[in-house]
Every structure is written in structure tokens, then in C-alpha cells.
Design a protein around this motif. Structure first.
Motif: not given
Length: 500
Positions: A373, A355-356, A450, A369, A363-364, A359-360
């Protein structure tokens, strides 16, 4: 057959407050030393006047040494005593750090990194000592703390490296390793009790050790150098072929000798085999993501229109929450293992890690962020690493604990080597055109990296569902005393009827 060790009475066992800090510090010393050089490889190449491809041998040599020596030290600990072998492992780390401090030669620095790789034996030996020496009620928490400290040390190593380089030369990194190692040796010598040999009927397996070293060496050199040599080059493909052939020979040898270095029947048990697969995937995710995040943070924003133009210290601080997350995961993981068994924390570890990274990938644009993460990822890694020894210790007798956990550590290392190589290939395979002679990956390349790390972690979270009956697996080949040494099968394993 090997004699099952007689469980020591609680009255004669040392307290966890005396033994556990020494073992955790030993694990931290190795994990910090292993990752501390990663951010300084480019500056080391300039300092030592070697090429960028040559300087990567400082990581390759260390990974290779750790992969080869970890299972051997774990097995020798079963045969000759865990404390003596733990001191040998730490002695290698100290000797390597001392050589690195005193040399300006690239060749001797590679030798130093090989010696430091002996510290990889700390993980299986420390887990076995906890299983043997601590009161049964403290075993799960102790094992979780030691295993999770691998993630803590890796994250701290990156931060401390940046902090030291702000004020001193690269030699300060090796001075740090020397100090950590000496302190760990002192604490282990004073606080860890001398343990009895747990496998009195066992014997050495030199051919198994040589063939294991052979296929691991060929595999890790091919993986580590694939980006430099080319993945389809004769050298790379040839080494992969050599690794496959020697691995088959190794399996045949271990299946035939009376006292194998690695028991193939043990490795084939679902609780061991699936846990090792999960370790490989989580190792891929952890080492690969650390490299990608550090590179992304240090990318000059004005040139690439992404990144944060971070210093080595700044990039390390952005990964600090991962160390804190892994630290928090140890007691949480121990609690979950005691109440629900190791499946839940291992599944949660993979899911949180995945999940982390998702997320990256999405969103980065802000440092926040990455802090968020990083914390979630560290929590996931810590939970997963805490659960793996619990699965293994619940499925193997005490006299195989060292080698079983050693092989799990090896596969984490192999996964890390593959992860960094794959991530490097993704980033170098899609670069942007710039008006200056600098090659920078595109933002899309980072997003792909990622996503790749996310997929590996999520698969690691699904793997435990292939383990149906750890309690039954353990009962097939262990004595009640061995299971009690693990903290009882019921405490660390799944209920006998869970799973498919």
C-alpha cells in the motif's frame, strides 16, 4: 502591466544536469527536515520535560512558518530574483538547524522550527527557476522531479530518523538537517544561474502579506490544537472565526491594491483553483496517512491484538516504499504530461492514493500489506504532485509563477495540518479499555482513518474534471512568451475542447 520576460535562447540556458540536482537536493532538504521530527515527538517531550500537547508546537510552528513564508518568498522571487530568494529560504533552514543543534531549550527549539519553515519557499522558487532557465523540452520533467521529491523527502525523513535514533541522540536529526541544508546552499550558489527579475513593474504588498499571515496563523493554530483544546472550545472556535474574518479582509485588500501579493483573478482561474483544491486534499491524504501508518506499526501487538510492535526505524522502513514510489512517479508523470496533459496523472494520483488506503482499510494484518500500500500510495502522490505545477504553469504568466506555485504549496501544507488533526481526532475518539494506564485506539478507529484518507484522495482524483480548458484559460491573460516559458500550453495543458 508587467513586462513579459523575453525567452532566453537555448544556447544560453544551462543544462538540466547542472541545475536540476541542486534544486532537487534543496527540495529534499526541506521535506526531510519538515517530517523528520514526527516520529520522535513523544521522546522529545520526555527529553525536554514538556507536556505532550506542548511538544506538538514543534510541528505546528514549522507548518505555520512554511504556510506564511512560502507564498511571500515565491512573490519576492518574482520581484527580486528567484536565486537570491532560494538562498534566503535555504538560509532559514540552515539557521534553524544550527540553533536546534546547539540548544536544549524547548523555546529555542520552537524558534528553530519556525526558521526551518522558511525552507517551504524552495518549492515555488525551484519550479520557477526550472521554468525560466531550462531548455523547453526539459521543463516538464524538471518540474515533475522537483515536485515529486517532496513526497520522496517526506518518506525518507521518517526512515532516516529511525536509523539515526538507533545509534545517536535526537540531536543527530538536526545535524542531518544542517548538513543537508549547507550542501544545498553550496550547490545552489555554484550551479544555479543568477536570474533576471521577471516582474519589473510589480511592487510590494505589505498589508496583503500581513493579512495572509494573520488568517493562516489563526487557521493552522486552531486546526493543530483542536484535539488538545477541544473542537468546540472557545479558543478553537474563536480562532476559526478570526481566520474567517481576516481571510475576507485579505481577499478585499488583494482585490483593490495595484500590485497584490496574490492576484485574486489568477486564483479564480479554473486551472489554478481546482489544482489548489486537489493539492489541499492530497496534502490531507499524505500527511494523515503517514501519521496513521506509523502509529499503527508501532502499536504493541500483545496489548492491542493488532499492529507490529515496530521501532521508529521499523515503522519508517514500512513507509520507505512510498518514497521509492514518488521517485518512480517523476519520469512517469513527466511522460504522461508531455503526451496527454496533466489531467491523467492527477486523476491517476488520486485514484492510486485512494485505492491504497481502501486496501489498508480492508487488509492490515501483515507487514506485506503496508509495504504494498505504501508503494502504491507514493506512486499516486508523486504523480499528483508532478501534475499540479504543470496545470498552474500552463495557466499563469511567468511573472506570477512563483506566487501561484507558492499558494499551491501552502494549500498542501494546510491540507496536511488538517489531515493530521482529523486523523488524530478519529484515533483518540475511539479507544479501547486496557488494564494499564495506556490509551490505544481500537482497530475500528484505524479502519475509519484509512477510509477517510481514501475518500479525500479519490475526491482529489475527481477534481481535475472541473478544469475544462487550461489552454483557453492561459490564453486569456498570458502572453505567448509566458506560455512558451511553461513548456507551451499544449504541452502541459488539456486540449482546448476537453471536459464538459
Amino acid at each position: 502591466m508587467s513586462e513579459a520576460p523575453q525567452p532566453a535562447t537555448t544556447a544560453h540556458r544551462p543544462s538540466s544536469a547542472r541545475v536540476l540536482p541542486a534544486l532537487v537536493l534543496a527540495m529534499l532538504a526541506f521535506s526531510v527536515v519538515q517530517t523528520a521530527v514526527v516520529p520522535i515527538l513523544p521522546s522529545l517531550a520526555r527529553e525536554l520535560d514538556v507536556s505532550g500537547s506542548s511538544i506538538t508546537w514543534l510541528m505546528t510552528a514549522n507548518l505555520l512558518s512554511a504556510a506564511v513564508l512560502t507564498p511571500m518568498l515565491g512573490r519576492f522571487g518574482d520581484l527580486r530574483g528567484r536565486k537570491p530568494m532560494l538562498l534566503v529560504a535555504l538560509g532559514g533552514l540552515v539557521a534553524g538547524s544550527a540553533i536546534a543543534v546547539g540548544t536544549h531549550s524547548f523555546t529555542w527549539l520552537v524558534i528553530a522550527r519556525v526558521l526551518q519553515g522558511a525552507g517551504g519557499g524552495v518549492l515555488p522558487l525551484a519550479i520557477s527557476i526550472v521554468r525560466d532557465e531550462l531548455p523547453k523540452a526539459k521543463v516538464t520533467g524538471g518540474v515533475a522531479a522537483i515536485s515529486a521529491s517532496m513526497g520522496v523527502g517526506s518518506g525518507l525523513g521518517l526512515v532516516v530518523t529511525g536509523l539515526l535514533l538507533e545509534h545517536w541522540s535526537y540531536k543527530s536529526i538536526f545535524w542531518m538537517g544542517l548538513g543537508f541544508g549547507l550542501l544545498a546552499v553550496l550547490l545552489v550558489a555554484l550551479r544555479v544561474p543568477t536570474d533576471p527579475v521577471v516582474d519589473k513593474a510589480g511592487g510590494a504588498d505589505p498589508l496583503g502579506a500581513v493579512t495572509l499571515a494573520g488568517w493562516l496563523s489563526a487557521l493552522l493554530v486552531a486546526v493543530s490544537q483542536g484535539n488538545t483544546w477541544g473542537w468546540t472550545s472557545n479558543r478553537t472556535l474563536g480562532l476559526f472565526a478570526v481566520a474567517a474574518v481576516i481571510a475576507l479582509v485579505w481577499v478585499a485588500v488583494e482585490a483593490r491594491v495595484a500590485h497584490p501579493l496574490v492576484d485574486m483573478k489568477m486564483m479564480a482561474r479554473p486551472a489554478v483553483a481546482f489544482t489548489n483544491l486537489s493539492g489541499l486534499l492530497m496534502g490531507f491524504g499524505m500527511y494523515g496517512s503517514f501519521m496513521v501508518i506509523s502509529n499503527f506499526a508501532q502499536t504493541p501487538e500483545k496489548l492491542a491484538h493488532y499492529g507490529f510492535t515496530a521501532t521508529v526505524l521499523h515503522a519508517g522502513v514500512m513507509l520507505l516504499p512510498s518514497a521509492l514510489g514518488s521517485m518512480a512517479a517523476a519520469p512517469i508523470g513527466a511522460l504522461l504530461i508531455a503526451r496527454r496533459g496533466p489531467r491523467l496523472p492527477l486523476v491517476l494520483g488520486g485514484v492510486l492514493g485512494g485505492a491504497s488506503m481502501v486496501y489498508l482499510a480492508l487488509r492490515h494484518g501483515s507487514e506485506i500489506d503496508f509495504y504494498l500500500a505504501s508503494a502504491v500510495f507514493g506512486l499516486g502522490v508523486g504523480l499528483a504532485y508532478a501534475a499540479m505545477p504543470a496545470y498552474i504553469n500552463g495557466a499563469v504568466p511567468a511573472e506570477q509563477s512563483g506566487i501561484a506555485n507558492g499558494m499551491n504549496a501552502v494549500l498542501r501544507t494546510v491540507g496536511g495540518a488538517i489531515g493530521t488533526a482529523v486523523m488524530a481526532a478519529i484515533l483518540t475518539g475511539d479507544t479501547m479499555k486496557l488494564p494499564i494506564p495506556v490509551s490505544l485506539p481500537t482497530l475500528t478507529a484505524y479502519e475509519h482513518a484509512y477510509w477517510t484518507a481514501a475518500v479525500m484522495c479519490l475526491i482529489a482524483g475527481l477534481v481535475p474534471f472541473g478544469i475544462r480548458r487550461i489552454k483557453a484559460d492561459a490564453a486569456e491573460s498570458t502572453t505567448p512568451g509566458a506560455l512558451d516559458g511553461a513548456g507551451t500550453a499544449a504541452a502541459v495543458g488539456e486540449p482546448a475542447t476537453t471536459g464538459a
